[in-house]
Design a protein around this motif. Sequence first.
Motif, mmCIF file in Angstrom:
data_model
loop_
_atom_site.group_PDB
_atom_site.id
_atom_site.type_symbol
_atom_site.label_atom_id
_atom_site.label_comp_id
_atom_site.label_asym_id
_atom_site.label_seq_id
_atom_site.Cartn_x
_atom_site.Cartn_y
_atom_site.Cartn_z
ATOM 1 N N GLN A 3 0.848 -1.192 0.000
ATOM 2 C CA GLN A 3 0.000 0.000 0.000
ATOM 3 C C GLN A 3 0.879 1.236 0.000
ATOM 4 N N LEU A 4 0.506 2.189 -0.847
ATOM 5 C CA LEU A 4 1.203 3.461 -0.933
ATOM 6 C C LEU A 4 0.199 4.573 -0.653
ATOM 7 N N VAL A 5 0.566 5.501 0.205
ATOM 8 C CA VAL A 5 -0.331 6.599 0.561
ATOM 9 C C VAL A 5 0.410 7.912 0.377
ATOM 10 N N GLU A 6 -0.076 8.721 -0.569
ATOM 11 C CA GLU A 6 0.510 10.035 -0.799
ATOM 12 C C GLU A 6 -0.168 11.080 0.077
ATOM 13 N N SER A 7 0.580 12.093 0.407
ATOM 14 C CA SER A 7 0.039 13.221 1.165
ATOM 15 C C SER A 7 0.907 14.443 0.901
ATOM 16 N N GLY A 8 0.419 15.596 1.345
ATOM 17 C CA GLY A 8 1.211 16.817 1.241
ATOM 18 C C GLY A 8 0.781 17.774 0.157
ATOM 19 N N GLY A 9 -0.205 17.381 -0.648
ATOM 20 C CA GLY A 9 -0.673 18.265 -1.693
ATOM 21 C C GLY A 9 -1.421 19.458 -1.118
ATOM 22 N N GLY A 10 -1.728 20.405 -1.994
ATOM 23 C CA GLY A 10 -2.460 21.574 -1.550
ATOM 24 C C GLY A 10 -2.527 22.627 -2.622
ATOM 25 N N LEU A 11 -3.042 23.789 -2.226
ATOM 26 C CA LEU A 11 -3.164 24.937 -3.125
ATOM 27 C C LEU A 11 -2.088 25.945 -2.753
ATOM 28 N N VAL A 12 -1.235 26.279 -3.725
ATOM 29 C CA VAL A 12 -0.164 27.236 -3.489
ATOM 30 C C VAL A 12 -0.086 28.212 -4.648
ATOM 31 N N GLN A 13 0.634 29.310 -4.421
ATOM 32 C CA GLN A 13 0.853 30.268 -5.493
ATOM 33 C C GLN A 13 2.096 29.898 -6.285
ATOM 34 N N ALA A 14 2.146 30.388 -7.492
ATOM 35 C CA ALA A 14 3.323 30.161 -8.324
ATOM 36 C C ALA A 14 4.575 30.652 -7.609
ATOM 37 N N GLY A 15 5.637 29.850 -7.710
ATOM 38 C CA GLY A 15 6.893 30.162 -7.054
ATOM 39 C C GLY A 15 7.070 29.526 -5.697
ATOM 40 N N ALA A 16 5.988 28.988 -5.153
ATOM 41 C CA ALA A 16 6.049 28.364 -3.832
ATOM 42 C C ALA A 16 6.630 26.952 -3.919
ATOM 43 N N SER A 17 6.757 26.350 -2.748
ATOM 44 C CA SER A 17 7.284 24.984 -2.650
ATOM 45 C C SER A 17 6.290 24.097 -1.917
ATOM 46 N N LEU A 18 6.347 22.824 -2.227
ATOM 47 C CA LEU A 18 5.576 21.792 -1.520
ATOM 48 C C LEU A 18 6.435 20.552 -1.427
ATOM 49 N N ARG A 19 6.205 19.768 -0.390
ATOM 50 C CA ARG A 19 6.846 18.469 -0.290
ATOM 51 C C ARG A 19 5.772 17.408 -0.169
ATOM 52 N N LEU A 20 5.759 16.511 -1.131
ATOM 53 C CA LEU A 20 4.832 15.389 -1.117
ATOM 54 C C LEU A 20 5.488 14.190 -0.448
ATOM 55 N N SER A 21 4.667 13.413 0.228
ATOM 56 C CA SER A 21 5.145 12.196 0.879
ATOM 57 C C SER A 21 4.455 10.986 0.273
ATOM 58 N N CYS A 22 5.151 9.883 0.293
ATOM 59 C CA CYS A 22 4.606 8.595 -0.164
ATOM 60 C C CYS A 22 5.006 7.567 0.884
ATOM 61 N N ALA A 23 4.063 7.230 1.744
ATOM 62 C CA ALA A 23 4.319 6.270 2.814
ATOM 63 C C ALA A 23 3.935 4.874 2.347
ATOM 64 N N ALA A 24 4.819 3.921 2.586
ATOM 65 C CA ALA A 24 4.608 2.565 2.095
ATOM 66 C C ALA A 24 4.417 1.588 3.234
ATOM 67 N N SER A 25 3.605 0.576 2.964
ATOM 68 C CA SER A 25 3.481 -0.573 3.849
ATOM 69 C C SER A 25 3.463 -1.816 2.986
ATOM 70 N N GLY A 26 3.972 -2.912 3.529
ATOM 71 C CA GLY A 26 4.013 -4.153 2.780
ATOM 72 C C GLY A 26 5.189 -4.283 1.838
ATOM 73 N N ARG A 27 6.053 -3.262 1.813
ATOM 74 C CA ARG A 27 7.234 -3.280 0.946
ATOM 75 C C ARG A 27 8.278 -2.354 1.551
ATOM 76 N N THR A 28 9.529 -2.830 1.559
ATOM 77 C CA THR A 28 10.614 -1.994 2.075
ATOM 78 C C THR A 28 11.101 -1.085 0.965
ATOM 79 N N LEU A 29 10.863 0.199 1.119
ATOM 80 C CA LEU A 29 11.207 1.133 0.052
ATOM 81 C C LEU A 29 12.710 1.244 -0.175
ATOM 82 N N SER A 30 13.497 0.956 0.841
ATOM 83 C CA SER A 30 14.941 1.137 0.700
ATOM 84 C C SER A 30 15.535 0.216 -0.359
#
Length: 122
Positions: A3-30
Motif C-alpha cells: 500500500q502506498l499513501v501520498e500526502s502533502g498536496g495543496g493549493l499554493v501560489q506560483a513560485g512556492a514549494s511543496l513536499r509530497l510524501s509517499c508512505a509505504a506498507s508491505g514493501r521496504t522502500l529502501s
Amino acid sequence: QVQLVESGGGLVQAGASLRLSCAASGRTLSTTNMGWFRQAPGKEREFVGYTPWIGPDTYADSVKGRFTISRDNAKNTMYLQMNSLKPEDTATYYCATHNRGTVYGTGSYNYWGQGTQVTVSS
C-alpha cells in the motif's frame, strides 16, 4: 499487500514549494525502485521522476532542477520536494513501485497510491 499513501498536496501560489510524501506498507522502500507521476485533468498520466534503490535519479525535463526525490528509510517513506512551482505543475501526483521495463511508462509500475492534488495558482 503493498500500500502506498501520498500526502502533502495543496493549493499554493506560483513560485512556492511543496513536499509530497509517499508512505509505504508491505514493501521496504529502501530496496525498491520507485517513481512519481502526475495527471492533469483531461491529460494522460505523465512521468515526473524515478529513483532506483541504487543509482542516480531520473527526472522529466519539465521538472529537472526544480523537483527532487528523497527517501527516509526509517519511515519507509519517499518524498518529492517541489520548488519554484508553476501553474502547469497543477495535477494529481502519484507514487508507484517500479516493476520492470522503461521507467517512463505507467505500465512498468505495479503498485500505485491514490494520489494527492497539487494546485498552483498564477
